[in-house]
Design an enzyme around this catalytic site. Sequence first.
Site, PDB file in Angstrom:
ATOM      1  CB  SER A  56      23.602 -53.398  35.752  1.00 47.07           C
ATOM      2  OG  SER A  56      24.187 -54.524  36.341  1.00 47.07           O
ATOM      3  CG  ASP A  87      22.998 -56.889  39.305  1.00 52.44           C
ATOM      4  OD1 ASP A  87      22.469 -58.001  39.090  1.00 52.44           O
ATOM      5  OD2 ASP A  87      23.781 -56.352  38.495  1.00 52.44           O
ATOM      6  CG  ASP A 123      21.210 -56.666  34.866  1.00 59.43           C
ATOM      7  OD1 ASP A 123      21.764 -56.591  35.988  1.00 59.43           O
ATOM      8  OD2 ASP A 123      21.857 -56.667  33.797  1.00 59.43           O
ATOM      9  CG  ASP A 149      24.608 -58.370  35.197  1.00 58.48           C
ATOM     10  OD1 ASP A 149      24.286 -57.967  36.332  1.00 58.48           O
ATOM     11  OD2 ASP A 149      25.298 -57.701  34.406  1.00 58.48           O
TER      12      ASP A 149
END
Length: 449
Positions: A96, A233, A235, A237
């Site tokens: 992440s 960020d 990934d 999410d």
Amino acid sequence: MGKYFGTSGIREIVNERLTPELALKVGKALGTYLGGGKVIVGIDTRTSGEMLKNALISGLLSTGVDVIDIGISPTPLTGFAIKLYEADAGVTITASHNPPEYNGIKVWQPNGMAYTSEMENELEKILESESFRKVAWNEIGKLSHADPKGEYIKKILDIIELETSYTVVLDSGNGAGSLVSPYLQRELGNRVISLNAHPSGYFVRELEPNAKSLEWLAKTVKVMKADVGIAHDGDADRIGVVDDQGNFVEYEVTLSLISGYMLRKFGKGRIITTVDAGFALDDYIMPLGGEVVRVKVGDVAVAEGIVKENAVFGGEPSGTWIIPQWNLTPDGIFAGALVLEMIDKLGPLSELAKEVPRYVTMRAKIPCPNEKKKKAMEIIEREALKSFEYEKLIDIDGIRIENSDWWILFRPSGTEPIMRITLEAHTKEKAEELMRKAKEVVERAIREA
């Protein structure tokens, strides 16, 4: 937290604790836990992604589980692909917002929600005992490859529709969002200017989208006279937002605005957030018929809260939003489309942001070895209750003490060897005074632990 799984799956420095050997065992453990079926596997752009993915897939195949490898994919795409391909689980290899030397393994349920701590505990038991399922040579799982990006974008375009075209500056942070988010914005009819969109695995800014890491995004929005800046960020999410004046919109403000927009769109209801969210959200959404329910930090707690309370929306003040009308996976890319729809319907972000009450929020990270966290929290609880005059205590995740015009949250990080302090007050002077006292309490507790 277990031996391997923290608040957001497994997250460690690569080739220290997170090795191909561990990834192989996690694959075997998940395959054993599922007892067969089909699993989606995606990775973010980190240099260690392929190595860990291949080891994890080998473990899954050895237990008779079929695997669909979707390659470099944002976490929300993994969640979407689970439903699209009717899989029994999904795995994202990602750390992440952590630095590039980290990676992680996060597991997702068929409904798009992350594995709960109870489910992760079951995986840990299988991992520890190494009682892995083994199948015969002719029952080994089948590996296939798929690319769900086109379907994902098409489905969002069925839900989000803009009446006007906008100029959007998009900073993907060299992460997995690079392959999806700019294309979605273009398909929405917007003019897109991309920053940090080469998915190299070498990150040129801090991955957490905050005011400091998004300075270039803010400057670009201003220079290009854009309508909005959107950032992700590693990934994707999460979402970070810069308004049409080139100002980073604080997380608390975007969370309040989008919660209010969801209430306008879907009607009165509950909004789920976490114990580290401030009073601004309550004060902004109550006149719109909203009620705030606070849960533990982490997207799985937010998703569980959404299901339990039949909530309209859920989000953390870290830019992690879950839109239940879409999926139970945190989705910074869909969130970006939702921000554009809000601007389209309600007006410029800089004007909307003025409607949200502003209080002074301060955050601190204090180094704390993982093995000291439990004892340190016991000391903090004892000392915090003596050091501050408070009216309300919430202990569902760390310790949050509240008064009518301030609150402080003491909480051990589930992903890093640190203790977190988050607080809010009506004045800067009060916030600084509280932070000074809070740091003293935490530092003393860590020394004594």
